[in-house]
Design a protein around this motif. Structure first.
Motif, PDB file in Angstrom:
ATOM      1  N   VAL A  65      -0.119  15.891  -5.943  1.00 19.33           N
ATOM      2  CA  VAL A  65       1.016  14.982  -6.161  1.00 19.33           C
ATOM      3  C   VAL A  65       2.078  15.222  -5.093  1.00 19.33           C
ATOM      4  N   LEU A  66       2.371  16.478  -4.804  1.00 14.50           N
ATOM      5  CA  LEU A  66       3.345  16.786  -3.756  1.00 14.50           C
ATOM      6  C   LEU A  66       2.892  16.199  -2.426  1.00 14.50           C
ATOM      7  N   ASP A  67       1.622  16.359  -2.109  1.00 11.47           N
ATOM      8  CA  ASP A  67       1.067  15.821  -0.862  1.00 11.47           C
ATOM      9  C   ASP A  67       1.170  14.299  -0.831  1.00 11.47           C
ATOM     10  N   THR A  95      12.350  -4.377  -7.093  1.00 14.87           N
ATOM     11  CA  THR A  95      11.482  -3.221  -6.918  1.00 14.87           C
ATOM     12  C   THR A  95      10.167  -3.438  -7.647  1.00 14.87           C
ATOM     13  N   PRO A  96       9.061  -3.620  -6.909  1.00 18.50           N
ATOM     14  CA  PRO A  96       7.767  -3.839  -7.556  1.00 18.50           C
ATOM     15  C   PRO A  96       7.290  -2.596  -8.292  1.00 18.50           C
ATOM     16  N   GLU A  97       6.239  -2.766  -9.088  1.00 18.25           N
ATOM     17  CA  GLU A  97       5.637  -1.638  -9.773  1.00 18.25           C
ATOM     18  C   GLU A  97       4.920  -0.742  -8.770  1.00 18.25           C
ATOM     19  N   GLY A  98       4.622   0.453  -9.203  1.00 15.88           N
ATOM     20  CA  GLY A  98       3.915   1.412  -8.349  1.00 15.88           C
ATOM     21  C   GLY A  98       4.618   2.749  -8.446  1.00 15.88           C
ATOM     22  N   THR A  99       4.164   3.603  -9.383  1.00 24.48           N
ATOM     23  CA  THR A  99       4.906   4.814  -9.710  1.00 24.48           C
ATOM     24  C   THR A  99       5.095   5.729  -8.512  1.00 24.48           C
ATOM     25  N   VAL A 147       6.240  13.232 -14.817  1.00 24.00           N
ATOM     26  CA  VAL A 147       5.335  13.936 -13.916  1.00 24.00           C
ATOM     27  C   VAL A 147       3.888  13.744 -14.340  1.00 24.00           C
ATOM     28  N   ALA A 148       3.644  13.688 -15.638  1.00 25.21           N
ATOM     29  CA  ALA A 148       2.272  13.487 -16.130  1.00 25.21           C
ATOM     30  C   ALA A 148       1.701  12.168 -15.626  1.00 25.21           C
ATOM     31  N   GLU A 149       2.548  11.147 -15.520  1.00 23.89           N
ATOM     32  CA  GLU A 149       2.067   9.859 -15.015  1.00 23.89           C
ATOM     33  C   GLU A 149       1.755   9.948 -13.526  1.00 23.89           C
ATOM     34  N   ARG A 172      -1.544  11.657 -13.278  1.00 26.78           N
ATOM     35  CA  ARG A 172      -2.638  10.753 -13.669  1.00 26.78           C
ATOM     36  C   ARG A 172      -2.951   9.768 -12.562  1.00 26.78           C
ATOM     37  N   GLN A 173      -1.914   9.210 -11.933  1.00 29.52           N
ATOM     38  CA  GLN A 173      -2.126   8.218 -10.898  1.00 29.52           C
ATOM     39  C   GLN A 173      -2.832   8.827  -9.676  1.00 29.52           C
TER      40      GLN A 173
END
Length: 262
Positions: free
Chosen positions: A44-46, A194-198, A252-254, A257-258
């Motif tokens: 996720v950090l990367d 702002t479109p979606e896209g976590t 953060v869990a989302e 997951r993504q």
């Protein structure tokens, strides 16, 4: 509102000033990890830093530096790594949270300090707290506690107006210019839907927050206490807080997951 590619907004904000990778990592962990026990996975950090134009090699160097300096700790979870703020990193983050997120009390009393003729300019500065602002060789404005000295005259500072030369000392041209650049970039973000896209939304939130944090930690409370509400830092703060509200804190869990789904 006009809809644009989120990456365009990310790039525009990223260009507001220098980006030190280790500092970006501190911004990310400080924002996303909401407790001292929380972790963020390496993938996720990367994924987040890559959207800011930071490659994996630069990230590895920054993570190594932060571990060496006692800011973060890392552990292996299977084949992947995860990162957490150390007690030192958490304490340092919490110490400035109010400044960064606009919840600190800015109504601190401001004093004017004047050094006596027996003090050198260097000796005078050593008596002042970190974020005091020198107006001349032996005069300064500040908040907080001054080291006791018979050589320093302290007076409560309540001016009717701040002359331009003092404004320049409080807000050097470079700082004002960088605040104005951030205000312009964030203003453009706010003009767009702002479109979606976590991941992309989070990367946009973090690059705005990073540049705001980078600038805000360069000075203390005296500027907000003394200068009018339209000084460049105050304008930037209003826009940044609007942007952080719109680009709300992600779960953060989302994010995990993504990234796991690819």
């Amino acid at each position: 509102m006009q809809t644009v590619d989120l990456q365009e907004d990310i790039n525009a904000v990223a260009a507001c000033g220098p980006i030190k990778v280790w500092s970006v990592v501190v911004t990310i962990l400080g924002d996303l990890l909401q407790s001292e026990e929380a972790w963020l996975s390496g993938p996720v950090l990367d994924a987040l830093v890559s959207r800011l134009g930071i490659n994996n090699q630069a990230l590895r160097v920054a993570v190594h530096r932060l571990r060496r300096d006692g800011w973060i700790t890392s552990e292996k979870r299977g084949r992947l790594s995860a990162h957490q703020l150390t007690a030192k990193g958490w304490a340092e983050t919490e110490a400035v949270r109010g400044q960064i997120y606009g919840t600190a009390d800015t109504a601190e009393a401001v004093w004017l300090a004047v050094g006596g003729p027996n003090l050198t300019a260097a000796e005078f500065l050593e008596l002042l707290p970190t974020h005091a602002v020198a107006l001349s060789a032996r005069s300064a404005l500040g908040t907080g506690t001054v080291r006791p000295s018979e050589e320093v005259l302290l007076s409560k500072f309540t001016p009717e107006r701040v002359p331009e030369w003092a404004v320049t000392a409080l807000v050097p041209h470079e700082l004002a210019t960088e605040y104005d650049a951030l205000s312009e970039a964030v203003g453009r973000v706010l003009a767009h839907s702002t479109p979606e896209g976590t991941l992309e939304r989070t990367a946009l939130r973090l690059v705005i927050l990073h540049h705001w944090r980078r600038l805000r930690l360069r000075h203390g409370a005296v500027q907000d206490a003394v200068l009018p509400s339209d000084w460049p830092g105050a304008r930037a703060q209003r826009l940044v807080m609007q942007a952080l509200t719109r680009l709300e804190w992600p779960e953060v869990a989302e994010l995990e997951r993504q990234v796991a789904l690819g």
